[in-house]
Design an enzyme around this catalytic site. Structure first.
Site, PDB file in Angstrom:
ATOM      1  N   THR A  18       0.854  -1.184   0.000  1.00 26.61           N
ATOM      2  CA  THR A  18       0.000   0.000   0.000  1.00 26.61           C
ATOM      3  C   THR A  18       0.892   1.237   0.000  1.00 26.61           C
ATOM      4  OG1 THR A  18      -0.094   0.273   2.399  1.00 26.61           O
ATOM      5  CG2 THR A  18      -1.716  -1.213   1.397  1.00 26.61           C
ATOM      6  N   VAL A  49       3.175  -1.332   4.562  1.00 25.44           N
ATOM      7  CA  VAL A  49       2.457  -0.081   4.826  1.00 25.44           C
ATOM      8  C   VAL A  49       3.473   1.037   4.965  1.00 25.44           C
ATOM      9  CG1 VAL A  49       0.834   1.121   6.331  1.00 25.44           C
ATOM     10  CG2 VAL A  49       0.642  -1.357   6.030  1.00 25.44           C
ATOM     11  N   VAL A  76       7.437  -1.957   7.209  1.00 26.51           N
ATOM     12  CA  VAL A  76       7.187  -0.538   7.044  1.00 26.51           C
ATOM     13  C   VAL A  76       7.919  -0.062   5.792  1.00 26.51           C
ATOM     14  CG1 VAL A  76       9.132   0.050   8.568  1.00 26.51           C
ATOM     15  CG2 VAL A  76       7.349   1.737   8.083  1.00 26.51           C
ATOM     16  N   LYS A  77       7.238   0.757   5.000  1.00 26.85           N
ATOM     17  CA  LYS A  77       7.831   1.353   3.810  1.00 26.85           C
ATOM     18  C   LYS A  77       8.368   2.739   4.158  1.00 26.85           C
ATOM     19  CE  LYS A  77       5.607   0.961  -0.069  1.00 26.85           C
ATOM     20  NZ  LYS A  77       4.520   1.032  -1.072  1.00 26.85           N
ATOM     21  N   ILE A  78       9.648   2.940   3.894  1.00 25.64           N
ATOM     22  CA  ILE A  78      10.303   4.207   4.214  1.00 25.64           C
ATOM     23  C   ILE A  78      10.860   4.807   2.922  1.00 25.64           C
ATOM     24  CG2 ILE A  78      12.153   5.320   5.494  1.00 25.64           C
ATOM     25  CD1 ILE A  78      10.126   4.217   7.377  1.00 25.64           C
TER      26      ILE A  78
END
Length: 213
Positions: A18, A49, A76-78
């Site tokens: 996402t 996310v 987690v997307k950074i």
């Protein structure tokens, strides 16, 4: 969610990615969207996310929250901004799962891999607007292999199935594609023609449309 469920019945869906734009377009609250996917996905399916905050401490807080959503396979997307690189190092020191995103060059991705990112998400088609996006991703695969880094590439931002095909041929570990591209890959018109021909010949000979009468 409906599109994911339909594809999950047809194909081996390894996970769901996402981003803030996709969630914003859903017309639902972000909490509802994230919760629905977290509840739907099987434990072995990965869930990605993205953080929204661009401030370091808040980014870390959001990242820890995201990784707490499921017992395993939540990442987690950074984005690979200056702050993002700093956050990736910190989050990996805490043992959290990280995907480096918003990547526009092989060098950006490689440096995120050195910071420990588990996954790298180059924006393939957007990269093509600045040069050879496909070539940059293929370079990245070679760079990771040559330097012995364990980060895996999840290519994103595709315009067509041919781009996906080229990168799979090059040995990419994963791709994240919108549903319409996935359906293009399994919707060759020749297949439908062949099936109709089989059915027509069978019916003409046996007067039925199944193997057993």
């Amino acid at each position: 969610m409906d599109a994911v469920k339909k594809l999950d019945e047809l194909l081996t869906v390894a996970g769901v990615t996402t981003n803030p734009t996709i969630i914003a377009k859903s017309g639902k609250s972000p909490e509802d969207v994230i919760r629905q996917f977290a509840e739907y996905l099987h434990p072995e399916q990965k869930f990605f996310v993205q953080t929204v905050s661009t401030e370091y401490k808040k980014m870390l807080e959001e990242a820890r929250y995201i990784c707490s959503l499921r017992p395993k396979n939540t990442y987690v997307k950074i984005p690979v901004t200056h702050t993002g690189y700093k956050a990736i190092k910190k989050l990996k020191s805490e043992g959290l799962g990280v995907l480096a995103t918003a990547i526009y060059s092989a060098d950006e991705a490689f440096l995120a891999a050195l910071n420990g990112a588990d996954y790298l998400a180059p924006y393939v088609n957007r990269m093509c607007n600045y040069g050879d996006g496909i070539g940059q991703v293929i370079d990245l695969l070679q760079m990771l292999e040559t330097q012995g880094l364990n980060s895996k590439v999840i290519a994103a931002s595709f315009k067509n199935a041919e781009q996906v095909h080229t990168l799979i041929t090059a040995g990419i570990q994963a791709v994240t594609v919108p549903p319409e591209i996935a359906y293009t890959m399994i919707g060759h018109p020749g297949t439908e023609i062949a099936v109709k021909e089989f059915t027509k010949n069978w019916q003409a000979t046996y007067g039925r449309d199944s193997l057993r009468g």
